[in-house]
Design a protein around this motif. Structure first.
Motif, PDB file in Angstrom:
ATOM      1  N   HIS A 141      46.563  49.210  47.842  1.00 31.54           N
ATOM      2  CA  HIS A 141      46.747  47.976  48.608  1.00 31.54           C
ATOM      3  C   HIS A 141      45.657  46.979  48.235  1.00 31.54           C
ATOM      4  O   HIS A 141      44.481  47.323  48.202  1.00 31.54           O
ATOM      5  N   ASN A 142      46.048  45.754  47.971  1.00 29.55           N
ATOM      6  CA  ASN A 142      45.107  44.733  47.498  1.00 29.55           C
ATOM      7  C   ASN A 142      44.600  43.813  48.605  1.00 29.55           C
ATOM      8  O   ASN A 142      45.192  43.703  49.677  1.00 29.55           O
ATOM      9  N   HIS A 143      43.484  43.136  48.285  1.00 28.99           N
ATOM     10  CA  HIS A 143      43.024  41.963  49.024  1.00 28.99           C
ATOM     11  C   HIS A 143      43.088  40.777  48.053  1.00 28.99           C
ATOM     12  O   HIS A 143      43.808  40.843  47.059  1.00 28.99           O
ATOM     13  N   HIS A 144      42.341  39.720  48.302  1.00 25.67           N
ATOM     14  CA  HIS A 144      42.492  38.557  47.413  1.00 25.67           C
ATOM     15  C   HIS A 144      41.684  38.673  46.132  1.00 25.67           C
ATOM     16  O   HIS A 144      42.033  38.079  45.111  1.00 25.67           O
ATOM     17  N   TRP A 145      40.606  39.475  46.131  1.00 28.53           N
ATOM     18  CA  TRP A 145      39.753  39.516  44.957  1.00 28.53           C
ATOM     19  C   TRP A 145      40.380  40.255  43.768  1.00 28.53           C
ATOM     20  O   TRP A 145      39.999  40.039  42.637  1.00 28.53           O
ATOM     21  N   GLU A 146      41.354  41.114  44.034  1.00 30.43           N
ATOM     22  CA  GLU A 146      42.050  41.785  42.925  1.00 30.43           C
ATOM     23  C   GLU A 146      42.917  40.820  42.114  1.00 30.43           C
ATOM     24  O   GLU A 146      43.415  41.165  41.045  1.00 30.43           O
ATOM     25  N   LEU A 147      43.106  39.607  42.640  1.00 33.32           N
ATOM     26  CA  LEU A 147      43.942  38.625  41.954  1.00 33.32           C
ATOM     27  C   LEU A 147      43.126  37.664  41.090  1.00 33.32           C
ATOM     28  O   LEU A 147      43.662  36.687  40.562  1.00 33.32           O
ATOM     29  N   ALA A 148      41.831  37.959  40.919  1.00 34.30           N
ATOM     30  CA  ALA A 148      41.007  37.148  40.029  1.00 34.30           C
ATOM     31  C   ALA A 148      41.493  37.290  38.590  1.00 34.30           C
ATOM     32  O   ALA A 148      41.981  38.351  38.184  1.00 34.30           O
ATOM     33  N   ALA A 149      41.349  36.220  37.830  1.00 32.02           N
ATOM     34  CA  ALA A 149      41.804  36.236  36.432  1.00 32.02           C
ATOM     35  C   ALA A 149      40.771  36.930  35.558  1.00 32.02           C
ATOM     36  O   ALA A 149      39.569  36.709  35.682  1.00 32.02           O
ATOM     37  N   MET A 150      41.248  37.775  34.654  1.00 33.03           N
ATOM     38  CA  MET A 150      40.408  38.407  33.652  1.00 33.03           C
ATOM     39  C   MET A 150      40.365  37.499  32.414  1.00 33.03           C
ATOM     40  O   MET A 150      41.090  36.488  32.352  1.00 33.03           O
ATOM     41  N   PRO A 151      39.537  37.815  31.411  1.00 30.09           N
ATOM     42  CA  PRO A 151      39.411  36.927  30.242  1.00 30.09           C
ATOM     43  C   PRO A 151      40.723  36.601  29.539  1.00 30.09           C
ATOM     44  O   PRO A 151      40.870  35.525  28.956  1.00 30.09           O
ATOM     45  N   ASP A 152      41.710  37.496  29.612  1.00 33.10           N
ATOM     46  CA  ASP A 152      42.986  37.222  28.944  1.00 33.10           C
ATOM     47  C   ASP A 152      43.939  36.413  29.810  1.00 33.10           C
ATOM     48  O   ASP A 152      45.089  36.154  29.416  1.00 33.10           O
ATOM     49  N   GLY A 153      43.499  36.013  31.003  1.00 28.86           N
ATOM     50  CA  GLY A 153      44.328  35.200  31.888  1.00 28.86           C
ATOM     51  C   GLY A 153      45.155  35.997  32.874  1.00 28.86           C
ATOM     52  O   GLY A 153      45.683  35.430  33.831  1.00 28.86           O
ATOM     53  N   ARG A 154      45.311  37.295  32.662  1.00 29.37           N
ATOM     54  CA  ARG A 154      46.052  38.130  33.599  1.00 29.37           C
ATOM     55  C   ARG A 154      45.148  38.527  34.755  1.00 29.37           C
ATOM     56  O   ARG A 154      43.928  38.576  34.626  1.00 29.37           O
ATOM     57  N   THR A 155      45.745  38.836  35.891  1.00 26.00           N
ATOM     58  CA  THR A 155      44.946  39.203  37.050  1.00 26.00           C
ATOM     59  C   THR A 155      44.390  40.614  36.900  1.00 26.00           C
ATOM     60  O   THR A 155      44.937  41.458  36.177  1.00 26.00           O
ATOM     61  N   ALA A 156      43.296  40.857  37.623  1.00 34.35           N
ATOM     62  CA  ALA A 156      42.710  42.197  37.616  1.00 34.35           C
ATOM     63  C   ALA A 156      43.698  43.224  38.144  1.00 34.35           C
ATOM     64  O   ALA A 156      43.742  44.366  37.668  1.00 34.35           O
ATOM     65  N   LEU A 157      44.516  42.837  39.123  1.00 37.08           N
ATOM     66  CA  LEU A 157      45.497  43.774  39.671  1.00 37.08           C
ATOM     67  C   LEU A 157      46.513  44.187  38.613  1.00 37.08           C
ATOM     68  O   LEU A 157      46.936  45.353  38.573  1.00 37.08           O
ATOM     69  N   GLU A 158      46.919  43.273  37.751  1.00 34.86           N
ATOM     70  CA  GLU A 158      47.865  43.618  36.685  1.00 34.86           C
ATOM     71  C   GLU A 158      47.238  44.586  35.691  1.00 34.86           C
ATOM     72  O   GLU A 158      47.895  45.518  35.217  1.00 34.86           O
ATOM     73  N   HIS A 159      45.960  44.384  35.368  1.00 37.27           N
ATOM     74  CA  HIS A 159      45.270  45.335  34.488  1.00 37.27           C
ATOM     75  C   HIS A 159      45.191  46.712  35.156  1.00 37.27           C
ATOM     76  O   HIS A 159      45.393  47.742  34.509  1.00 37.27           O
ATOM     77  N   PHE A 160      44.897  46.722  36.448  1.00 33.16           N
ATOM     78  CA  PHE A 160      44.843  47.974  37.200  1.00 33.16           C
ATOM     79  C   PHE A 160      46.202  48.680  37.148  1.00 33.16           C
ATOM     80  O   PHE A 160      46.276  49.893  36.905  1.00 33.16           O
TER      81      PHE A 160
END
Length: 381
Positions: A259-278
Motif C-alpha cells: 500500500h502506497n502513500h504519496h512519496w512512492e509516486l516521486a519520479a526517478m531519473p528515467d521519469g517513471r515513478t518509484a512505485l512503478e520501479h517497485f
C-alpha cells in the motif's frame, strides 16, 4: 472478485470437477476453492479421464480437508453430499447441489455428472458476474474507526454492517485474532485483506498465523518511510523485504501486497515513478493496493497511473477531499476533488475497493455511509 468453495466428501470427484469448471467459466473474474470432509488420497481416475476430454488435467491435484478457515474465505459455499459435516459460517451464502457421487461409475455416467456440473457452474458464474456489475466489492479500512473499534470492536463492526458493508480491512491483526474473527462472524462480515508490517524484523509467522485465523486472504504492507523511496537502491531494499515475505505467506495460503502513500509516486531519473520501479522488482506475485488519494497528492493522474500499473493493482483505497496532505480535510468519497468514476472505470483488474478516512472532522460512520452509497450508486447507473 467472488470466491466459491466447492465441498463434497472426498474432494476427489464432484468438488474437484466443480472447481475446475468454475475456473474455466469465470476466466479469472472469480476464484474457486475445493475441499472434502474426508479427503481421499487422489482424484478418482474416472473423473480425471472425463475432465481430460475438456483439456483439463486433474491428475496432479491433491484432495484436501475442509477447515473452517477455508470456508471463511468463501463468499458462496456449494455443498454436494457432505451433509452436516460442512461448517456453517454466518454471513456466507450456501447452495446445495444434489449430484451423484462419480466414484466407481462408468465413464459415460461420470461424463453426464460432469455436464450437469458445467451447467450449474455456468449459472453460478453468471449470478456472480451480475452481482459484480450491480454492486462493487467494497470494504472499509478499520483504521478509519480506530478509536471506536478500540473502545468496542463488536459494536463498531455492527454499525459498519448496518451501513451495508460485508467486508472490512483490519490494520492490527495480531491484537487478538480469535476475538476479531468472532466479532466478524457475529456481524456477517469477512476480512479478505488486512494491513500488517512485513519488513524491519516483523514476526511474519505470528502475522500470517493471525491472518489465517481471521480468514484474511491478502496481507498488505501498509507503510515504508519516505527516505526509502528517494533512490533506486532504497526502492530495491523495500522490494527485497516484501519479496522476502512471499515464501512465509505461501505456507499459510496467503498473498502479499503493498500500500502506497504519496512519496512512492516521486519520479526517478528515467521519469517513471518509484512505485512503478517497485512493481517491476517485486513482480506479479506481490499485488498492489493503490491508495488513489495519496497517488493524486503525489501529482499523478490516477486513471492514467492505473493503466500503467496494469493488472498488478488488485485493490484500491478510495478516499476523497481537496487532494492535499491535510488529512483532517478529507471528505466522503464522491464529495471531493477525486475523479472516482474514472478511477473505478480504469481499475479493470481490481478485486476490492476499500473506503478509508485517515482523519475525518464529522461523524465517521455517516462519512463512510455517504461514500458507500455513492460507490454502490455508481454501479447501478
Amino acid at each position: 472478485m467472488a470466491t466459491a468453495l466447492f465441498v463434497c466428501r472426498q474432494n476427489a470427484g464432484r468438488s474437484q470437477m466443480s472447481a475446475a469448471l468454475f475456473e474455466q467459466a469465470a476466466g479469472g473474474r472469480h476464484r474457486a476453492l475445493s475441499a472434502g470432509t474426508t479427503p481421499a488420497d487422489r482424484v478418482h481416475p474416472e473423473v480425471v479421464a472425463v475432465m481430460r476430454e475438456l483439456g483439463v488435467d486433474l491428475s496432479g491435484r491433491v484432495p484436501r480437508r475442509l477447515a473452517r478457515e477455508l470456508a471463511e474465505q468463501a463468499d458462496v459455499v456449494v455443498t454436494m453430499g457432505c451433509g452436516d459435516e460442512c461448517p456453517y459460517i454466518p454471513g456466507k451464502r450456501y447452495v446445495d447441489w444434489d449430484l451423484e457421487d462419480p466414484a466407481g461409475r462408468r465413464v459415460d455416467e461420470v461424463r453426464a455428472i460432469r455436464d450437469d456440473i458445467a451447467r450449474r457452474v455456468g449459472d453460478l458464474v453468471a449470478e456472480l458476474d451480475a452481482d459484480r456489475e450491480s454492486e462493487p466489492a467494497l470494504s472499509v479500512q478499520l483504521y478509519s474507526v480506530r478509536e471506536q473499534a478500540s473502545a468496542d470492536l463488536p459494536a463498531t463492526l455492527a454499525r459498519l454492517a448496518d451501513i451495508g458493508l460485508t467486508r472490512v480491512e483490519p490494520f492490527d491483526l495480531t491484537a487478538g485474532p480469535p476475538a476479531l474473527r468472532e466479532a466478524l462472524i457475529a456481524n456477517g462480515l469477512s476480512a479478505p485483506s488486512a494491513h500488517a508490517p512485513l519488513s524491519d524484523g516483523a514476526d511474519l509467522d505470528r502475522i500470517f498465523d493471525a491472518a489465517a485465523t481471521v480468514g484474511v486472504q491478502t496481507v498488505i504492507h501498509p507503510f515504508s518511510p519516505p527516505e526509502q523511496w528517494s533512490s533506486k537502491d532504497g526502492v530495491s531494499a523495500v522490494a527485497e523485504a516484501i519479496v522476502g515475505a512471499l515464501a512465509g505467506a505461501a505456507r499459510y495460503g496467503l498473498r502479499v501486497g503493498y500500500h502506497n502513500h504519496h512519496w512512492e509516486l516521486a519520479a526517478m531519473p528515467d521519469g517513471r515513478t518509484a512505485l512503478e520501479h517497485f512493481a517491476d522488482e517485486v513482480g506479479p506475485e506481490v499485488v498492489l493496493e493503490l491508495d488513489t488519494y495519496w497517488a493524486a497528492v503525489g501529482g499523478q493522474d490516477v486513471p492514467v497511473l492505473l493503466g500503467r500499473l496494469g493488472d498488478q493493482v488488485r485493490m484500491l483505497h478510495l478516499k476523497d477531499g481537496p487532494i492535499d496532505t491535510d488529512t483532517a480535510a478529507q471528505r466522503p468519497v464522491g464529495s471531493g476533488a477525486m475523479p472516482v468514476t474514472e478511477i473505478l472505470r480504469a481499475a479493470t483488474a481490481v478485486e476490492l475497493a476499500v473506503l478509508e478516512f485517515d482523519d475525518y472532522a464529522g461523524d465517521v460512520f455517516e462519512g463512510i455511509a455517504t461514500g458507500y452509497g455513492y460507490v454502490t450508486g455508481l454501479a447501478r447507473r
